[in-house]
Design an enzyme around this catalytic site. Structure first.
Site, PDB file in Angstrom:
ATOM      1  N   SER A 106       0.841  -1.195   0.000  1.00  0.00           N
ATOM      2  CA  SER A 106       0.000   0.000   0.000  1.00  0.00           C
ATOM      3  C   SER A 106       0.874   1.242   0.000  1.00  0.00           C
ATOM      4  O   SER A 106       2.054   1.175  -0.367  1.00  0.00           O
ATOM      5  CB  SER A 106      -0.941  -0.024   1.212  1.00  0.00           C
ATOM      6  OG  SER A 106      -1.930   0.957   1.080  1.00  0.00           O
ATOM      7  N   ASN A 107       0.322   2.368   0.409  1.00  0.00           N
ATOM      8  CA  ASN A 107       1.069   3.622   0.492  1.00  0.00           C
ATOM      9  C   ASN A 107       0.477   4.453   1.632  1.00  0.00           C
ATOM     10  O   ASN A 107      -0.576   4.088   2.171  1.00  0.00           O
ATOM     11  CB  ASN A 107       1.006   4.348  -0.864  1.00  0.00           C
ATOM     12  CG  ASN A 107      -0.430   4.679  -1.248  1.00  0.00           C
ATOM     13  OD1 ASN A 107      -1.088   5.460  -0.590  1.00  0.00           O
ATOM     14  ND2 ASN A 107      -0.933   4.029  -2.302  1.00  0.00           N
ATOM     15  N   PRO A 108       1.130   5.552   2.019  1.00  0.00           N
ATOM     16  CA  PRO A 108       0.699   6.265   3.235  1.00  0.00           C
ATOM     17  C   PRO A 108      -0.501   7.207   3.058  1.00  0.00           C
ATOM     18  O   PRO A 108      -0.783   8.009   3.957  1.00  0.00           O
ATOM     19  CB  PRO A 108       1.934   7.079   3.634  1.00  0.00           C
ATOM     20  CG  PRO A 108       2.999   6.730   2.666  1.00  0.00           C
ATOM     21  CD  PRO A 108       2.381   6.094   1.479  1.00  0.00           C
TER      22      PRO A 108
END
Ligand code: CTP
Length: 212
Positions: free
Chosen positions: A25-27
């Site tokens: 995923s990513n932030p």
């Protein structure tokens, strides 16, 4: 009563599951997309928000469709797209997913040393291909270098009306920040900068520019 225009907004990250307890995923926190949904509702649009997993309450009066993966987001967005006059893809879609999925938790000695990845579809580029002249299509460009160059290229290759350039390399304008600073570029070569401000104010400024 006049006809209410429909607006589709995507927000948040996507999760690309590897096994029962791990994902890519990513932030992204969804703050920008949720602020846009809230402000779009305030200016009288009927808003559908397609959201990846975030910790934010749904904005009042907005229809929320929750998704996890890029493929689920694509399906939900395509389903809503044709009925929408204004479409804003602010989601941080994962560009890749693992080429396998285990529903069980993989024990560490079974976990592969290398993950093979598959490219996810580019949802926004697909929308750019099918969009009608009556629809306004807006993308985001999350950049850390050569910002204008990359943003212009995404504006053209994805056939957008506007792109919102977001420098995600700075703490005041990055993923989890409550503030942002953006530059909007249009297909007609307009360029408008919105100086550092809360994401709510930035969202309101973006809507004023793209939805006249
Ligand atoms: N986007 C999308 N589908 C993807 C990737 C991105 O719809 N698989 C959309 C995003 O929601 C955003 C725009 O495309 O509106 C640009 O996303 P960004 O992450 O900045 O760039 P990418 O197109 O993924 O290109 P790169 O990772 O090479 O910068």
């Amino acid at each position: 009563m006049g006809v209410v225009s429909k607006c589709l907004i995507s927000a948040g990250p996507t999760r690309e599951w590897i096994d029962a307890v791990r994902f890519l995923s990513n932030p992204s926190t969804g703050k920008m997309g949720y602020a846009l949904a809230s402000e779009a509702k305030k200016v009288g649009l009927e808003v559908t928000l397609v959201s990846g997993p975030v910790c934010l309450p749904p904005p009042p009066g907005v229809t929320l469709i929750k998704v996890e993966s890029a493929l689920e987001m694509r399906e939900a967005v395509l389903e809503e797209f044709q009925n929408s006059e204004l479409v804003i893809m602010s989601a941080a879609v994962s560009d890749h997913r693992p080429d396998f999925l285990s529903f069980e938790k993989l024990k560490k000695d079974k976990f592969p040393d290398q993950l093979k990845l598959i490219r996810n579809p580019d949802i926004l580029a697909e929308l750019g291909e099918i969009k009608l002249p009556s629809q306004t299509l807006v993308g985001f460009a999350a950049e850390t270098e050569d910002h204008l160059l990359h943003a212009r290229s995404k504006l053209i290759t994805k056939n957008l009306d506007w792109i919102v350039l977001n420098d995600i390399g700075s703490p005041l304008t990055g993923f989890d920040s409550d503030t942002n600073e953006v530059t909007l570029l249009s297909r007609n070569e307009e360029s408008v900068s919105l100086k550092i401000s809360t994401k709510t104010e930035i969202a309101s400024g973006i809507l004023e520019i793209i939805w006249k």
